[in-house]
Design a protein around this motif. Sequence first.
Motif, PDB file in Angstrom:
ATOM      1  N   ASP A 189       0.847  -1.191   0.000  1.00 36.78           N
ATOM      2  CA  ASP A 189       0.000   0.000   0.000  1.00 36.78           C
ATOM      3  C   ASP A 189       0.884   1.244   0.000  1.00 36.78           C
ATOM      4  O   ASP A 189       1.406   1.664   1.035  1.00 36.78           O
ATOM      5  N   GLU A 190       1.035   1.855  -1.164  1.00 39.67           N
ATOM      6  CA  GLU A 190       1.916   3.015  -1.316  1.00 39.67           C
ATOM      7  C   GLU A 190       1.337   4.271  -0.687  1.00 39.67           C
ATOM      8  O   GLU A 190       2.070   5.138  -0.205  1.00 39.67           O
ATOM      9  N   GLU A 191       0.017   4.390  -0.714  1.00 47.53           N
ATOM     10  CA  GLU A 191      -0.636   5.619  -0.262  1.00 47.53           C
ATOM     11  C   GLU A 191      -0.672   5.740   1.253  1.00 47.53           C
ATOM     12  O   GLU A 191      -0.435   6.823   1.808  1.00 47.53           O
ATOM     13  N   ASN A 192      -0.950   4.641   1.949  1.00 49.41           N
ATOM     14  CA  ASN A 192      -1.173   4.710   3.394  1.00 49.41           C
ATOM     15  C   ASN A 192       0.034   4.341   4.237  1.00 49.41           C
ATOM     16  O   ASN A 192       0.157   4.799   5.370  1.00 49.41           O
ATOM     17  N   PHE A 193       0.924   3.496   3.704  1.00 55.39           N
ATOM     18  CA  PHE A 193       2.019   2.981   4.532  1.00 55.39           C
ATOM     19  C   PHE A 193       3.341   3.064   3.761  1.00 55.39           C
ATOM     20  O   PHE A 193       3.823   2.085   3.209  1.00 55.39           O
ATOM     21  N   SER A 194       3.880   4.260   3.753  1.00 57.29           N
ATOM     22  CA  SER A 194       5.117   4.479   3.007  1.00 57.29           C
ATOM     23  C   SER A 194       6.329   3.925   3.733  1.00 57.29           C
ATOM     24  O   SER A 194       7.298   3.498   3.101  1.00 57.29           O
ATOM     25  N   VAL A 195       6.300   3.903   5.069  1.00 59.80           N
ATOM     26  CA  VAL A 195       7.456   3.461   5.846  1.00 59.80           C
ATOM     27  C   VAL A 195       7.082   2.354   6.832  1.00 59.80           C
ATOM     28  O   VAL A 195       7.654   1.268   6.810  1.00 59.80           O
ATOM     29  N   ALA A 196       6.130   2.625   7.695  1.00 62.46           N
ATOM     30  CA  ALA A 196       5.788   1.686   8.763  1.00 62.46           C
ATOM     31  C   ALA A 196       4.520   0.891   8.430  1.00 62.46           C
ATOM     32  O   ALA A 196       3.652   1.367   7.699  1.00 62.46           O
ATOM     33  N   PHE A 197       4.457  -0.303   8.947  1.00 60.80           N
ATOM     34  CA  PHE A 197       3.274  -1.188   8.899  1.00 60.80           C
ATOM     35  C   PHE A 197       2.902  -1.661   7.505  1.00 60.80           C
ATOM     36  O   PHE A 197       1.869  -2.310   7.324  1.00 60.80           O
ATOM     37  N   ASN A 198       3.721  -1.358   6.504  1.00 66.23           N
ATOM     38  CA  ASN A 198       3.382  -1.822   5.153  1.00 66.23           C
ATOM     39  C   ASN A 198       3.478  -3.341   5.059  1.00 66.23           C
ATOM     40  O   ASN A 198       2.706  -3.969   4.328  1.00 66.23           O
ATOM     41  N   ASP A 199       4.422  -3.946   5.800  1.00 67.27           N
ATOM     42  CA  ASP A 199       4.547  -5.404   5.759  1.00 67.27           C
ATOM     43  C   ASP A 199       3.408  -6.084   6.520  1.00 67.27           C
ATOM     44  O   ASP A 199       2.873  -7.112   6.077  1.00 67.27           O
ATOM     45  N   VAL A 200       2.995  -5.489   7.652  1.00 71.88           N
ATOM     46  CA  VAL A 200       1.861  -6.050   8.398  1.00 71.88           C
ATOM     47  C   VAL A 200       0.593  -5.941   7.563  1.00 71.88           C
ATOM     48  O   VAL A 200      -0.207  -6.890   7.479  1.00 71.88           O
ATOM     49  N   ASP A 201       0.413  -4.801   6.925  1.00 73.72           N
ATOM     50  CA  ASP A 201      -0.740  -4.610   6.039  1.00 73.72           C
ATOM     51  C   ASP A 201      -0.714  -5.620   4.899  1.00 73.72           C
ATOM     52  O   ASP A 201      -1.745  -6.202   4.546  1.00 73.72           O
ATOM     53  N   LEU A 202       0.461  -5.850   4.324  1.00 75.43           N
ATOM     54  CA  LEU A 202       0.603  -6.826   3.239  1.00 75.43           C
ATOM     55  C   LEU A 202       0.174  -8.216   3.705  1.00 75.43           C
ATOM     56  O   LEU A 202      -0.586  -8.913   3.015  1.00 75.43           O
ATOM     57  N   CYS A 203       0.654  -8.619   4.871  1.00 70.92           N
ATOM     58  CA  CYS A 203       0.322  -9.948   5.393  1.00 70.92           C
ATOM     59  C   CYS A 203      -1.166 -10.078   5.682  1.00 70.92           C
ATOM     60  O   CYS A 203      -1.777 -11.121   5.403  1.00 70.92           O
ATOM     61  N   LEU A 204      -1.767  -9.035   6.240  1.00 72.43           N
ATOM     62  CA  LEU A 204      -3.194  -9.100   6.539  1.00 72.43           C
ATOM     63  C   LEU A 204      -4.018  -9.172   5.261  1.00 72.43           C
ATOM     64  O   LEU A 204      -5.058  -9.845   5.208  1.00 72.43           O
ATOM     65  N   LYS A 205      -3.577  -8.506   4.210  1.00 77.55           N
ATOM     66  CA  LYS A 205      -4.273  -8.599   2.925  1.00 77.55           C
ATOM     67  C   LYS A 205      -4.151 -10.008   2.353  1.00 77.55           C
ATOM     68  O   LYS A 205      -5.102 -10.535   1.759  1.00 77.55           O
TER      69      LYS A 205
END
Length: 808
Positions: free
Chosen positions: A720-736
């Motif tokens: 998610d480029e728009e919401n998580f440029s640095v933090a939590f992008n990997d957690v968001d990826l896993c949850l998706k």
Amino acid sequence: MKKNTGCTNGQNNEKQTIGKVRAEIRFEIGKKAALSEPIYYECSYPQFKIADISLPENCRKITIRFPELKYYAVRELSFVSGFGMLRLGTKGNAKKSGSFIIFDGNDASASAETEDCSCVCILGELFIFENSSDFSTVKKMLHQVESECKMISDEKDMAEKKVQQLSAELNSVRNRMISAETSFAMVQNSIIWKMTLPLRKFLDFLKAVADRVTPLRYVKKFLGTVKNSGFRAAWEKTRKKLSADNDNGNKEIINSFSLSASEIKMQKNTRFDRNIKFSIIVPLYNTPVKFLKEMLQSVIAQTYENWELCLADGSDSEHPEVGATVLKFAGKDSRIKYKKLEKNLGISDNSNACIDMAEGDYIGLFDHDDLLHPAALFEVMKAICEKDADYVYTDEMVFRSPNINDVMHLYFKSDYGPDTLRGINYICHFSVFSRELLDKTYRFRHEYDGSQDHDLILRLTSIAKKIVHIPKILYFWRSHPNSVASDISAKTYAIEAGRNAVRDHIASLGMKAKVLSTEICPTAYRIKYEIKTYDKVSIIIPNKNHLDDLTCCINSILSKSTYPDYEIVIVDNGSDDKELFRYYEKLKRDKRFVICSLDIPFNYSTLNNFAVRKASGKYYILLNNDIEIITPEWIEEMLMYVQRDDVGICGAKLYYPDDTIQHAGVIIGIGGIAGHCFGSWPKDASGYLDRLIYSQDLSAVTAACLMIKASVFNEIGGLDEENFSVAFNDVDLCLKVRQAGYLVVWTPYAEAYHYESKSRGYEDTPEKIKRFQGEIDRFKKKWADVLEEGDPYYNPNLTLERGDFSLK
């Protein structure tokens, strides 16, 4: 600022012919060098692999040649055994030139001494020439060799400079130490230091007394906490400690074991929508009468009363009191059903005899010397009626017999995870399942005696429609000298039976795997799935400057990795280091490297999404540039899971440079958002319920080192480029990925060092703090339902203040 999106790579665009050639493998056996018959293998050109060759007994040498070819060369020809990789030598008219072996004539071959092993792989790249005078091709290859040698030489020079720098720093530290020792010596020789000697000795005496006297030790700890955290925190910690010290540190847990009169009345008067009868099966064998009576009484005390207790007795003739005791109870309660077996049939067949007696809608597994919480069946009934569960299990406790208040272990489990269950039988007690579910598979199988429960649970959960975990301790597992709860060595056959049960279950699902006991816990298993196909893996590394970090990362990949087909895609994020660009140019000479650039403000999600569009692999590895690989088979260890249809992501185990744990999976909710498990625990720790020694299903893993299917990455739209440029992008990826129906697996057998935040730095400026808080707010909004429900692979009885799996 204008964006630079240029992309180059080091791949050779010269057209090559792909075909099949035959390799002749000949073995030299024993001291007399008796030759075996040659074995022929077809192999693809130019990249070939000959795998799983069974070596004859006493084999000491292996020779390879290509009898159908006359002029050819092989690059990076390697002999690979279970004991490592050895370079092959030459024989006949074969000559070594750099990384090449050039064969001239049919008698040319390559040979090597073998280790004592049972399998071998031969890896390399085959180049075929039409005639021996094809010097242009040879020169081109040798030029590549020279370039690689120069690259290695440059790296060596860089390493020597680093050593010199570290040596200078060491000398500086030594000088400061000498200065400090000199100052300390001056203090020791001063008049004031000598005058205060009696006072210092008295203070040392008080400290020693404080460490030996419990009340004073508590006062010392209390004052230390006041100093570090304030008086309120110190008082709260002391209050909890004093409360926990009663009843072996589990007073609150112990109090939850009993029900009040009002709770008992409420549960007995509750009417459910369904009328379900439970058959609790208990195989008996020489059960101590005291344990037997307590077990029977715990069932009779159930607040849900539609049950039957089916007991099949395989006790020998020297223990008639077992049957006499049960019959006495059965005379007072018709729900107790007893059958004396003609002989002891073993734990599995004795249990099947119980099932033959059962008439209930659901079956509950219960051991003859354990206890049930009075609300056990009531809570299971609620789960069945509210969630339409066909398999239910609960948390459990191990107590030291005979006192139920003497708690040894509290097992607060996670929800169902197929990989976790294959790694260890964490479900165990109290397990209840529908008769309809049992009828779809075999009952207990005697060939798995000792681990018959694990075998049955694996089969039942794999076909269950709805598995529900009740996060309450409703089962009490008695530990006594002859029980497995006390020592697995009491039933050593259970170890082998457990490995066989897991292996055969995996085979029943159409997969092949080796199942090994772990060193720390023999009934926790390391599973090595067979890799079906060695498809290309693309390793994605974002980078900006930090040449030393990147070089360390790349060198660890190239020197350690055993996987035969991978590429490394480096996406540069606006570097301005000239030495780094020279390093990029050297990397491009290796066809495995793709160098891309994207000069934008740092956005981890955008950089990786951009890089994968340049990648050609079937699988992506997201990797930080401050990672140093430890495990040679790190790619294989993750791929063996991600290749499965039901798995989308697999993550690795990462360490800080001081050999403590940096990452062992992510728990949703820790710290209010998400946090790492077992942070700063020792590298070799086994963790809560041995969770650090076997692969398991988790909600998320870190993108510092994870593998994901390319198809899954594209299916969920990447990071998610728009919401998580640095933090939590990997957690968001896993949850998706989990939301899309795939599992996220973490393995402790893909290991690496992570020099965390060396490249990007910390959240230490107002701008970074504001950005970080914004990402927190967006994560809470996007995944509010997940945060509300709690992490299914955690337990609500455990704290969310930290990731150490301690009680709330």
